[in-house]
Every structure is written in C-alpha cells, then in structure tokens.
Design a protein around this motif. Structure first.
Motif, mmCIF file in Angstrom:
data_model
loop_
_atom_site.group_PDB
_atom_site.id
_atom_site.type_symbol
_atom_site.label_atom_id
_atom_site.label_comp_id
_atom_site.label_asym_id
_atom_site.label_seq_id
_atom_site.Cartn_x
_atom_site.Cartn_y
_atom_site.Cartn_z
ATOM 1 N N TYR A 62 0.911 -1.206 0.005
ATOM 2 C CA TYR A 62 -0.035 -0.064 -0.106
ATOM 3 C C TYR A 62 0.859 1.311 -0.155
ATOM 4 N N GLN A 63 2.008 1.247 0.811
ATOM 5 C CA GLN A 63 2.875 2.262 0.844
ATOM 6 C C GLN A 63 4.363 1.660 0.583
ATOM 7 N N TYR A 64 5.317 2.097 -0.120
ATOM 8 C CA TYR A 64 6.553 1.706 0.065
ATOM 9 C C TYR A 64 7.738 2.725 0.238
ATOM 10 N N ALA A 65 8.748 2.625 1.019
ATOM 11 C CA ALA A 65 9.544 3.639 1.101
ATOM 12 C C ALA A 65 11.047 3.260 1.286
ATOM 13 N N GLU A 66 12.166 3.626 0.531
ATOM 14 C CA GLU A 66 13.216 3.469 0.783
ATOM 15 C C GLU A 66 14.081 4.317 1.986
ATOM 16 N N VAL A 181 6.080 -2.952 7.800
ATOM 17 C CA VAL A 181 7.367 -4.038 7.788
ATOM 18 C C VAL A 181 8.650 -3.923 7.518
ATOM 19 N N LEU A 182 9.627 -3.542 8.264
ATOM 20 C CA LEU A 182 10.866 -3.313 7.807
ATOM 21 C C LEU A 182 11.404 -4.705 7.173
ATOM 22 N N GLN A 206 4.404 -1.127 3.946
ATOM 23 C CA GLN A 206 2.903 -0.972 4.530
ATOM 24 C C GLN A 206 2.036 -2.054 4.093
ATOM 25 N N LEU A 207 1.618 -3.022 4.924
ATOM 26 C CA LEU A 207 0.953 -4.245 4.293
ATOM 27 C C LEU A 207 -0.583 -4.347 4.755
ATOM 28 N N ARG A 275 -6.695 -2.203 -9.935
ATOM 29 C CA ARG A 275 -5.981 -2.192 -8.604
ATOM 30 C C ARG A 275 -7.032 -2.519 -7.660
ATOM 31 N N ALA A 276 -7.214 -3.369 -7.051
ATOM 32 C CA ALA A 276 -7.915 -3.732 -5.999
ATOM 33 C C ALA A 276 -7.153 -3.456 -4.468
ATOM 34 N N ILE A 277 -8.141 -3.309 -3.431
ATOM 35 C CA ILE A 277 -7.477 -2.922 -2.081
ATOM 36 C C ILE A 277 -8.100 -3.889 -1.149
ATOM 37 N N PHE A 278 -7.267 -4.604 -0.456
ATOM 38 C CA PHE A 278 -7.824 -5.676 0.686
ATOM 39 C C PHE A 278 -7.103 -5.267 2.121
ATOM 40 N N ASP A 279 -7.903 -5.336 3.217
ATOM 41 C CA ASP A 279 -7.460 -5.537 4.500
ATOM 42 C C ASP A 279 -6.623 -6.827 4.568
ATOM 43 N N ASN A 280 -5.356 -6.532 5.420
ATOM 44 C CA ASN A 280 -4.474 -7.637 5.380
ATOM 45 C C ASN A 280 -3.942 -7.871 6.805
ATOM 46 N N PRO A 281 -4.738 -7.676 7.786
ATOM 47 C CA PRO A 281 -4.169 -7.698 9.334
ATOM 48 C C PRO A 281 -3.257 -8.621 9.581
ATOM 49 N N ASP A 282 -3.541 -9.742 8.725
ATOM 50 C CA ASP A 282 -2.420 -11.228 9.458
ATOM 51 C C ASP A 282 -1.122 -11.116 8.417
ATOM 52 N N HIS A 283 -1.277 -10.075 7.351
ATOM 53 C CA HIS A 283 0.006 -10.170 6.709
ATOM 54 C C HIS A 283 0.004 -11.659 5.518
ATOM 55 N N VAL A 284 -1.134 -12.003 5.317
ATOM 56 C CA VAL A 284 -1.216 -13.186 4.412
ATOM 57 C C VAL A 284 -0.784 -12.862 3.119
ATOM 58 N N LEU A 285 -1.117 -11.747 2.536
ATOM 59 C CA LEU A 285 -0.688 -11.276 1.292
ATOM 60 C C LEU A 285 0.603 -10.209 1.495
ATOM 61 N N LEU A 286 1.745 -10.790 0.516
ATOM 62 C CA LEU A 286 2.894 -10.000 0.687
ATOM 63 C C LEU A 286 3.117 -9.579 -0.545
ATOM 64 N N PRO A 287 3.913 -8.143 -0.560
ATOM 65 C CA PRO A 287 4.418 -7.704 -1.870
ATOM 66 C C PRO A 287 5.102 -8.467 -2.823
ATOM 67 N N GLY A 288 4.791 -8.581 -4.149
ATOM 68 C CA GLY A 288 5.493 -9.536 -4.930
ATOM 69 C C GLY A 288 4.872 -10.774 -5.002
ATOM 70 N N MET A 289 3.970 -11.104 -4.475
ATOM 71 C CA MET A 289 3.116 -12.283 -4.315
ATOM 72 C C MET A 289 2.204 -12.575 -5.568
ATOM 73 N N PHE A 290 2.359 -13.613 -6.414
ATOM 74 C CA PHE A 290 1.515 -13.745 -7.642
ATOM 75 C C PHE A 290 0.187 -14.623 -7.139
ATOM 76 N N VAL A 291 -1.082 -14.094 -7.349
ATOM 77 C CA VAL A 291 -2.089 -14.645 -7.318
ATOM 78 C C VAL A 291 -3.037 -14.555 -8.522
ATOM 79 N N ARG A 292 -4.355 -15.217 -8.293
ATOM 80 C CA ARG A 292 -5.154 -15.075 -9.222
ATOM 81 C C ARG A 292 -6.485 -14.473 -8.528
#
Length: 411
Positions: A62-66, A181-182, A206-207, A275-292
């Motif tokens: 959702y947000q990404y920072a270096e 998450v760092l 931000q996950l 682009r869809a938005i999901f609640d992800n409280p348990d961090h099941v979805l991770l950036p870069g993960m491929f899904v259908r």
C-alpha cells in the motif's frame, strides 16, 4: 489295450467341451444386451448468479519507502530488529550527532550576536531622524537606516542558519515515515551513512491494507458494451468485489474492492492495470506475491454448466451433454456464454428440469446413445463429490479430466 483306450477317452472329453462352448455362444447371441451405462446428472434450474472474470494478479504494498539518510555521519545505533513491525515515528537509526550539535551551537551564537547589534543600530537611526537638518545630514540618516536594516537582515539570516542546523541535527535520528514492516538492514553500527549512497539503509512496506494489481485486456475495459461498461466513476469501481486465490490453491478469506483503473494502456501488452484494495491484518498477502484474482462484475439470470462438464468447440463455442426424456444422450452447443466462477452461464437452449451429464463420460466413448441417468452432486468448484452413478473412480475422473483439458485455457 490301455494305450488305445486313452486317446479315445481324450477325444470324448474334447467333444463335450466343444459342444458346451457352442451352446454358450448360442445362449449369448440369443440373450439380452448389457444394460445402458450409468451417468451422473444434475437437474438444471434457472437462478441469479454472479458474473465473474479471473485475472492474473500480483500483491503490491500500500505504501513503500526506501529509508535513506539526509545527513552524512557514522551510524551509532540501529534501533530495530530486521523484519520488525514498526509504527510511524519509531526510531530506526541514529547518526553521530556531535558535529551537528556544534553547528547548531555556532549558528545560535551568530544569532545572538546579530540580535545584539539590532538595538544599537535602531537607536542610532532614530537619533539621526530627530536631528536631521539641525545636527545631521540626510546622508547620515540614510546610512543609519542602512545599518539598521542590515542588522535586521543579519538576524533573519542567523535565524535561518539556526533552523537549518536544527534540521540537520534532527536528521541524525532516522524514524519510520509510516507504519509497516521493515526489511533487512543494509548497514550496521559503525558504517558511514550518506545521502549519496546507492543502497538504502532499509526498506519499509505497509502491508495493511494492501493492493492487488490485475491486468485486463484493454478491449474489455474500454468497450462500451463490455463487462466494465457500467463502471464509470470511482464509486462504481468500489462496488466490484474481488477475491484472490493463493499459490497453494487456497482462497484468501477477505474480500477486496476494486480501487482504481489506470487511464492508460500498456503498449507492450495491450492491457489496462486494475487495482484492488484488501484488508490484510495477518499479512497473508505479501508484496510481490502472484495470485489469481476473481472479480464479480455483475449478476445475471441463467443456468450454470460446470466447466468440467463442458468442452470448448471451434470458435469459442461451448458444448455439453444432456440426457433426454427417453434417456438418450444429446449434445448441445451454446453460442453465447458468460463466466460465473467455475461454471459457464447460459441463457438459451436450456430449460428447468433438463438433466446435464457431469459424470461417467468414459462410458460414452464409442457413440453410446442410451444411458441410465443417476443423480450426482457437485461442489462449488464444479467437481463431482458424491459419485452415485456406479461408475468407477477412474470413469469419473477420466471424464472430468477430459473436460478440464478442453476448458483449461479459459479459466
């Protein structure tokens, strides 16, 4: 004598055997034919079902920072554990602050010096104003005003220098700009931090919530009569429900919403980014993960034909086998079909009460036309789960595999 009797006895036994075989053959020819093979069927009924489309997708933060330093110095403290969950404002790193504290003190001293010069310059200017034309010339008044204005400007410059020094000192403490998450730190205590370094100190994602990016054909998205034609505004897009299937085949138990549609077409692929938005409280979805991702774009009335019980004909038409009222196999071809999860939705050439064959396809090989229909059950994926047709497991799976092979490209 014994040697002659043995062959005679043997011939007698052979004659009886041949006669018995001949009688059995006649009985088989004269007997009844084998009963028609059993096939599993489901009874069709019209219903209102969701229209869906399934697309390849990828999870995006959702947000990404270096995280990078804004001042140069030696790292004196790493305040987190790699991979930690942090909140906005949490301390991440500290840079040696001695030099920046000294710079701030010097700037503050210059400010104090500038402030001290202001009262004298002001008083001198006001005095010359009072005695102009009696004891002071116009030039002296002008010079006094210039010195006073310069003193005020020196104060402003000194204040700016103090502020700049304070900012640099504050930047020796590096904090999280938002919660997330760092990643793994690229530096450790004792390393030199520099704004010009090519590698960031650490990444922050931000996950929750999280985005899922999908790629749909531009023709489908932009068509005036396509499945997205009713969704013109952002509020319309938010009504589209989205579900995702993970790599292991399981379904993520949170339903998302379509959030935005790109206004441009990717020239290399001819697709539009959704682009869809999901609640992800348990961090099941991770950036870069491929899904259908499966989007529910509308609801329609019609009849559902499981994709595993159908075949794709030339030209994209769909065919399925039904059992007629006199228990004969009938193949029907459907020109217009829509997708509803794991089934085809058809609105023509089917009526309530029609019996669709979903199991026992292997027994139909060779042009069999007469069958014995037996009720079957299917799960939400269109797979037979209660095989009561009497067919073996191989028959059921063999038929399903054949159909699946025909429809796999359309999933």
């Amino acid at each position: 004598m014994l040697s002659r009797k043995l062959p005679i006895a043997a011939f007698t036994v052979l004659a009886f055997a041949l006669g018995a075989c001949s009688d059995d053959g006649k009985n088989q020819q004269a007997g009844q034919q084998p009963p028609p093979p059993k096939v599993g069927v489901i009874t069709m009924s019209e219903q209102t079902v969701p229209l869906t489309t399934t697309l390849p997708a990828r999870a995006v933060a959702y947000q990404y920072a270096e995280i990078r330093p804004q001042v140069t110095g030696i790292i004196t403290n790493k305040a987190f554990k790699d991979g930690a969950l942090v909140e906005a404002g949490d301390l991440l790193y500290e840079i040696e602050a001695d030099t920046y504290e000294a710079s701030l003190a010097s700037a503050q001293a210059n400010l104090d010096k500038a402030n001290a010069a202001v009262p004298g310059a002001k008083e001198n200017y006001e005095r010359y104003q009072r005695i102009v034309n009696t004891g002071a010339t116009e030039i002296q008044v002008t010079d006094a005003k210039t010195r006073y204005d310069t003193a005020l400007a020196d104060v402003s410059a000194a204040k700016a220098a103090v502020k700049s020094a304070q900012i640099n000192l504050d930047h020796t403490k590096i904090t999280a700009p938002f919660g997330g998450v760092l990643g793994v730190s690229n530096v450790s205590v004792g390393n030199l931090a520099s704004p010009t370094a090519s590698t960031p100190l650490v990444d922050l994602n931000q996950l929750d919530p999280i985005y899922v990016d999908m790629y749909e054909s531009a023709g489908q998205v932009l068509s005036a009569t396509g499945k997205y034609s009713d969704f013109k505004s952002e509020s319309d897009l938010s009504k589209v429900k989205v579900n995702v299937q993970l790599d292991d085949g399981s379904t993520y138990d949170v339903t998302g919403n379509l959030d935005v549609s790109a206004r441009t077409v990717d020239q290399s692929t001819g697709t539009v980014n959704l682009r869809a938005i999901f609640d992800n409280p348990d961090h099941v979805l991770l950036p870069g993960m491929f899904v259908r991702a499966t989007l529910t774009v509308a609801e329609e009335q019609g009849y559902l034909i499981p994709q595993l019980a159908a075949q794709i004909e030339a030209g994209g038409k769909v065919s399925a086998m039904f059992v007629t009222s006199d228990n004969k196999v009938e193949t029907r071809v459907f020109d217009e079909v829509m997708v509803s999860n794991n089934s085809w939705l058809v609105q023509k050439n089917v009526s309530d009460g029609d019996r669709l064959i979903v199991d026992g396809f292997q027994s139909l090989v060779g042009g069999v036309t007469d069958v014995t229909p037996v009720p079957a059950k299917i799960n939400d994926k269109g797979v037979v789960v209660d095989d009561t047709s009497g067919s073996s497991g191989g028959s059921s799976s063999g038929g399903s595999s054949s159909a699946a092979g025909s429809t796999g490209g359309n999933g």
